[in-house]
Design a protein around this motif. Sequence first.
Motif, PDB file in Angstrom:
ATOM      1  N   LEU A 107       0.791  -1.342   0.162  1.00 24.27           N
ATOM      2  CA  LEU A 107       0.108  -0.046   0.077  1.00 24.27           C
ATOM      3  C   LEU A 107       0.852   1.138  -0.087  1.00 24.27           C
ATOM      4  N   CYS A 108       1.965   1.307   0.580  1.00 25.84           N
ATOM      5  CA  CYS A 108       2.750   2.389   0.653  1.00 25.84           C
ATOM      6  C   CYS A 108       3.480   2.631  -0.875  1.00 25.84           C
ATOM      7  N   GLY A 109       3.252   3.742  -1.473  1.00 25.71           N
ATOM      8  CA  GLY A 109       3.188   3.795  -2.882  1.00 25.71           C
ATOM      9  C   GLY A 109       4.500   4.738  -3.326  1.00 25.71           C
ATOM     10  N   PRO A 110       4.778   4.755  -4.684  1.00 27.32           N
ATOM     11  CA  PRO A 110       5.991   5.539  -5.203  1.00 27.32           C
ATOM     12  C   PRO A 110       5.906   6.901  -5.215  1.00 27.32           C
ATOM     13  N   ILE A 111       5.975   7.692  -4.156  1.00 27.31           N
ATOM     14  CA  ILE A 111       5.839   9.082  -4.230  1.00 27.31           C
ATOM     15  C   ILE A 111       7.103   9.840  -3.683  1.00 27.31           C
ATOM     16  N   VAL A 112       7.319  10.903  -4.426  1.00 27.59           N
ATOM     17  CA  VAL A 112       8.674  11.247  -4.052  1.00 27.59           C
ATOM     18  C   VAL A 112       8.356  12.898  -4.089  1.00 27.59           C
ATOM     19  N   SER A 113       9.065  13.519  -2.826  1.00 30.12           N
ATOM     20  CA  SER A 113       8.781  15.109  -2.744  1.00 30.12           C
ATOM     21  C   SER A 113      10.134  15.702  -2.074  1.00 30.12           C
TER      22      SER A 113
END
Length: 871
Positions: free
Chosen positions: A825-831
Amino acid sequence: MDDRRAALKMSRRGFIETSVAATAALAAGSLVGCENKVISKEGSEEDRSSSEGVWVSAACWHNCGGRCVNKALVKDGIVVRQKTDDSHEDSPAYPQQRSCIRGHSQRKQCFAADRLKYPMKRKNWKPNDPRGELRGKDEWERISWDEAFSYAAEALRKVYEEHGPRSVLSRGGSTTMRVLEAMGGCCGIADTTSMGTYCLDTTKLGMPLMDSSSGSANDRFDLKHADWIVFEGCNPAWASPGSPCYHFIQARDAGTRFVMISPSYNATAQMLDARWIQVRAGTDTAFMLGVAYEMVMLDRERGNVVDWDFLNDYTVGFDAQHMPDDARLEENFKDYLMGSYDGVPKTAEWANVVCGTPVDDIRWYAELLGKTNKVMMLHSFSFARCHDAEDVPQLFMTLGAMGGHFGKSGHACGSTYHSGAANGGPALVVAGKSGLEPIETDVDDRILGPVLWKSILDKRYRYIGDFYANAFTEGEDRDIDIRAIFYEQSARLQTSPDLMRGIEAHRSVDFVFCNAQFFTTQAQYADIVLPVTTEWERVGGFASGNREALFVYTQVTEPLFEAKTDQEIGVGLAKALGLDPDAVYPLSEKQQFMNQILGSTVMNEQGDREPLVTVTDGDLKAWQCEGSSQEGRVKLEEFLADGCYQVERREDDGYGFIAYRAFVEDPDGHPLPSASGKFEIYCQWKADVIAGFGFSDCFKPYPTYHPAVEGYETCFSDFEQGTKGEYPFLAYNPHYYRRSHSVLDNVAWLREAWPNPVYISRVDAEEKGIVSGDDVCIYNAFGKIVRTASVLETIMPGMVGIPHGSWIELDENEEYDVGGADNVLCGPIVSGMAVTGYNNYTCNFVKHAGDPLVPDCEKPQRVVDLEGAQR
Ligand SMILES: Nc1nc2c(c(=O)[nH]1)N[C@H]1C(S)=C(S)[C@@H](COP(=O)(O)OP(=O)(O)OC[C@H]3O[C@@H](n4cnc5c(=O)[nH]c(N)nc54)[C@H](O)[C@@H]3O)O[C@H]1N2
Ligand SMILES: Nc1nc2c(c(=O)[nH]1)N[C@H]1C(S)=C(S)[C@@H](COP(=O)(O)OP(=O)(O)OC[C@H]3O[C@@H](n4cnc5c(=O)[nH]c(N)nc54)[C@H](O)[C@@H]3O)O[C@H]1N2
Ligand code: SF4
Ligand SMILES: [Mo]
C-alpha cells in the motif's frame, strides 16, 4: 572452551538425518497449528529441565531495536534451552540485559524446518533465457554449489560485459557484495529508511545526531531530573526492547510525568500512564507550528514562557534581528508564525484543522514547553518518515530552543531511538574494526528508495547524491538499465515501497541472485538462491547499540545442511568469476573476529579508552590468528563466555552526559557544526539543497507548513470543503513486536503471540459496521491487503495502523495480499528531499467478502519442496 567444542562437535550426520525426516513430513503438508516444526530434535521436557550441556553465548543479531544477552544450552550439538542475562543481580544502576520474546524464540528460527538447505535454481531460468515472467511462480530445483557458482558467475559476467556495473543493483550487506565491488561496482539505493528527514545532514542545522543508535539526549541517570518527558512519535515498549523502558520506569517511579504525542495511545504511553496528545501521522509540522505560535502569545500575555536569551545567544533566524550572515531571503520564523507573509497566523485553531489535536492540548503543551519547566523533549523518527516532513527536524529543535531546553540537567531536546533509547551519550564500550577495508569503485549511482522499482521499470531516475555519505548534489536525471538484482543482507523487495511494482521490476530483469536463510520474499522472486548460515553457525561476532554494554557471541552449532557463510559464498563466486578470492577477502572470518576483539575498547571514568580484552600469545596461537597480545579488563575466554561486557554504572560516575552542555556553557569555544555555529532556525543550506533536488519548490530556509503530496490533505477530494476523497484514511506502520522488519516473521510462536491485525478506530469501525475479528480489505491505488480488524479506542479516527514487515502472500490472481505487507500500500511518491514516507499514505477499507483469513500462526511454513532433495 574444550567443553564447548565437544558440545559443538555434534553428530552432524545424525542431525541432518533427523532434519531430513522432518522436512519430508512437512513437504507432505502435515503442519497445522501454532507450532514451528524444527529440523533438529528439540530437547524433551526432561532435557529442558536438565542443566547438562554447555551454555554458549548466542547471537541475536537483528535490526530489532534492542541489544541483549542470549545464551543457548548446547548438548550433543543440539540446543536444548535458551536463557538470558543472569550474570549479576538486576538493579537500576546495573541492569541485566534481558532478551525479548524474539530472542527467546531464536532457536525456533535457526532450526526451523523452513531453513533453506541446498543451493537452488528456478527451473525455467537460464542465463541466456531468463523467462523472468515466471519469477514467483516457477518450480525450484536443487543444484550443487559448483553449479550455483557457475550459473551465477555466467549471468553476472554477461551483465558486466554487456551493460557494465551500473546495471547491477545491490544495497545492504557488505560481504558477498565485495565480489560486485571487485567487478567494478554496482548501482546502489539512496533511501532515508530509519531516520526519514533527519537524513538531510542535520549538522547543518546545528544538530549532530551522534550515531544512528545512541540518542542525542542526556544519559539515563538524568531522566528523573525532568519533571516531564515528552515523546513525539516514539514507542520504545515495542521498538526498543531490553533496558530502555526500564530506565523510563525508574524516572516514572521517581515522579517524572510523561506525554505521548502520537496518532495512537501506544504501549509505551500505556506503560508510563502518559498524557496523550493526539496528532495525525505526518502532520507534526502543523502541530508544532501551532505550539510555537501559542508559546509566543502566552509569553506576550504573561511572560516567562519563551527563553529569549537562549534564542538570541544560541540560535539564528528566529526573528529579523538575528539572521545568519548567509541569509538570502528577508524572512524570519517569527514573522511567518504571526502571518506577516501569508496573512495566516499559525494559531492552535489553524493547526487543529490539519493535525486534529484539540486546541486546548496545543495550548497546554505550549505552556508546558515554557522556559521555567524542566522538560525533556524526546523524539524517535516515525514523524520524520512521512511525505513532506522535511521541516520536522528543524521545527522540533526550534521548539526546544524556544523553551531553552538544551544543555542542562533535567532538560533535553533530542532523539531517543532504537537500542540507544533512554541513554544518550558516547558509547562506553565499542568493538574494534574487522580490518576488512571497503573496495572503492567509480560507480556513484543511487536510485531513490521510494521510487526504486518504478525507476527500474522506467529505466530512468533522478540522482541526488547519497544519504549514507551525507553527500548531496543538484538533481540530475539519468538513464539506468538494471539487468541484475543482487541480494545479500537486505529484504528490499519486502521493505521498499510499491511492492506490487517491485515484483514487476524483478520480473523485468535478467538475473536475481539471493543469499537467504529462509524462503523470504526476495528469495521467492529470485533465480539462484543460496542457503546462508545464521550467526549461530558462524565463528562469532559483535552486536552494539547500547551505550554501556557490548555484546559478543560465538558459534552455537555447525552450519545446517549445505549452508555456507556469506564470505564462503563470496569466495566461491569470486573464483567462478575468475577473480582472486584472496584479494577480495584478504582476511579469514576468524581473523576479522579476532581483530574486532583486539580493537575493542572501554572508556574509563576520565574519558580515555583502554583495551577491553586480554589476549595472550597462547590465545592467538590457539585461534591461528595474527596480532599482538595485550592486557585488557577481561580475559578472552571470560568475555566470550559472558557474551557481554557491561560497564557497572553508578549515579555519580564519570560517565554522565548532558547533550549540548559544552555549547551552552561556552558557545564561542564549542560552536555547533552549522555554518553559523548556532542552531539554525533559518538555514540557507537546507532550502538550497532541497530546491536543488528539483522535486518541490515550497521549502524555505525556516520551517513552514504546506500540504503533503500524499498525506492528510489528500484524504479529501476538496480539503477546503471537507469532501472526502477515494482514500479517506491515513495509514502508518508501527514497527511490530513480532518481528524485526521482515525477520522472524516465520516463527510460529511469535505469530501466535502477535497476530498482526490492522488497527482501526472504534469510531470508523462503527461507521462501517466492522467489529474486532472481522476480516478487512485495506486498499488504495497501489494494491490490496487483507487483515483481521483490531478495533481500538486508542487510535485516532481516520488513522489505520498497519504493522510493518509482514511477508507478502498473494492470492492466485495476484490481486490480494493476504499476508498484510505494508509496502503493498505504501506507494512510489517522491517530494522534497525524496524521503520515504511510510507513515502518511492514504487508503480505504471495507469488510472483506472473500474467504476468511487463516490466522498467521496456523499457516504452514514455507518449505520448498525440492525435487531430489534427498539425493
Ligand atoms: N512500509 C514500510 N517499509 C519500511 C519501514 C516502515 O516503517 N514501513 N521501515 C523501514 C526501516 S526503518 C528499515 S531499517 C528497513 C529495513 O529493511 P531491510 O534491512 O531490508 O529489512 P530486514 O527485514 O531486516 O532484512 C534483512 C534481510 O537479511 C537477511 N539476513 C539476516 N542475516 C543475514 C546474513 O547474515 N546474511 C544474509 N545473506 N542475509 C541475512 C534476513 O533474513 C532478511 O531477509 O525497512 C524499511 N521499510
Ligand atoms: N519490534 C520491533 N522493533 C524495532 C524494529 C522492528 O522492526 N520491530 N525496527 C527497528 C528500526 S530499524 C527502527 S528504524 C525503529 C523505528 O522506531 P520508531 O520510529 O520509534 O517506531 P514506529 O513504530 O515507527 O513509531 C513509533 C510510534 O510513533 C507513532 N507515530 C507514527 N507516525 C507518527 C507521526 O507521523 N507523528 C507522530 N507524532 N507519531 C507517529 C506511533 O504511535 C508509533 O507507535 O524501530 C526499531 N525497533
Ligand atoms: S531486543 Fe533484539 S537483540 Fe534483544 S532479544 Fe529481542 S530480538 Fe534479540
Ligand atoms: Mo530502521
